[in-house]
Motif scaffolding. Sequence first.
Motif, PDB file in Angstrom:
ATOM      1  N   GLY A 157       0.821  -1.196   0.000  1.00 20.45           N
ATOM      2  CA  GLY A 157       0.000   0.000   0.000  1.00 20.45           C
ATOM      3  C   GLY A 157       0.861   1.254   0.000  1.00 20.45           C
ATOM      4  O   GLY A 157       1.920   1.274   0.611  1.00 20.45           O
ATOM      5  N   VAL A 158       0.384   2.273  -0.720  1.00 24.72           N
ATOM      6  CA  VAL A 158       1.126   3.530  -0.839  1.00 24.72           C
ATOM      7  C   VAL A 158       0.155   4.690  -0.697  1.00 24.72           C
ATOM      8  O   VAL A 158      -0.933   4.672  -1.277  1.00 24.72           O
ATOM      9  CB  VAL A 158       1.820   3.613  -2.229  1.00 24.72           C
ATOM     10  CG1 VAL A 158       2.466   4.964  -2.441  1.00 24.72           C
ATOM     11  CG2 VAL A 158       2.831   2.494  -2.403  1.00 24.72           C
ATOM     12  N   LEU A 159       0.562   5.677   0.079  1.00 22.01           N
ATOM     13  CA  LEU A 159      -0.177   6.936   0.190  1.00 22.01           C
ATOM     14  C   LEU A 159       0.725   8.045  -0.325  1.00 22.01           C
ATOM     15  O   LEU A 159       1.848   8.205   0.158  1.00 22.01           O
ATOM     16  CB  LEU A 159      -0.539   7.242   1.647  1.00 22.01           C
ATOM     17  CG  LEU A 159      -1.419   6.248   2.382  1.00 22.01           C
ATOM     18  CD1 LEU A 159      -1.583   6.665   3.837  1.00 22.01           C
ATOM     19  CD2 LEU A 159      -2.782   6.142   1.709  1.00 22.01           C
ATOM     20  N   ILE A 160       0.242   8.816  -1.298  1.00 21.84           N
ATOM     21  CA  ILE A 160       1.004   9.949  -1.803  1.00 21.84           C
ATOM     22  C   ILE A 160       0.259  11.219  -1.412  1.00 21.84           C
ATOM     23  O   ILE A 160      -0.925  11.362  -1.704  1.00 21.84           O
ATOM     24  CB  ILE A 160       1.211   9.880  -3.328  1.00 21.84           C
ATOM     25  CG1 ILE A 160       2.016   8.629  -3.690  1.00 21.84           C
ATOM     26  CG2 ILE A 160       1.913  11.144  -3.836  1.00 21.84           C
ATOM     27  CD1 ILE A 160       2.243   8.436  -5.184  1.00 21.84           C
ATOM     28  N   LYS A 161       0.980  12.083  -0.715  1.00 16.02           N
ATOM     29  CA  LYS A 161       0.398  13.330  -0.225  1.00 16.02           C
ATOM     30  C   LYS A 161      -0.084  14.167  -1.405  1.00 16.02           C
ATOM     31  O   LYS A 161       0.623  14.314  -2.388  1.00 16.02           O
ATOM     32  CB  LYS A 161       1.458  14.092   0.572  1.00 16.02           C
ATOM     33  CG  LYS A 161       0.938  15.064   1.551  1.00 16.02           C
ATOM     34  CD  LYS A 161       2.115  15.606   2.359  1.00 16.02           C
ATOM     35  CE  LYS A 161       1.649  16.240   3.631  1.00 16.02           C
ATOM     36  NZ  LYS A 161       2.760  16.713   4.429  1.00 16.02           N
TER      37      LYS A 161
END
Length: 162
Positions: A157-161
């Motif tokens: 999982g990846v969260l990009i601001k």
Amino acid sequence: MKSIAIVVCSLFVLSSCKKEVKIESKAEVTYATFGDSISAKNALSKEEMITKFDQMKPGDTLDVKFQAKIKEVCQKKGCWMTLDLAENKEAFVKFKDYAFFVPKNAKDEQVIISGKAYVSVESIDELRHYAKDAGKSQAAIDSIISPKTTYSVMANGVLIKG
């Protein structure tokens, strides 16, 4: 007359009382999600993550979630990225089961990733392949002449601001 005096006094008392309402504006950080849905809470800093990587050896794996800045993204598909860590080191990130990609223009964005960290030794052929995907010059690709020990993450999982 008494009632008028009471009303006037009441208005005077009420107008002299100020009710202060404080509204705290907390700007909520928003993220674009890629892969599994993850939370930004309790993510390690890049400095904490480099300490964990430094304690690992090839073959070790560790479940992690940390925050860093994207240094580079695969320019063909967005199928890998490198993250800037402390001490002039970086982490190479691939995506679990090749199931998702990140935007090719995500360079320099803040990211939180969750996945399995490991230390690997990348072959010359792999390093040249990644250099080609990154759009490096042929001279830069040809200058790769030895394997490299790499800090890596297989992200789920990846969260990009954003």
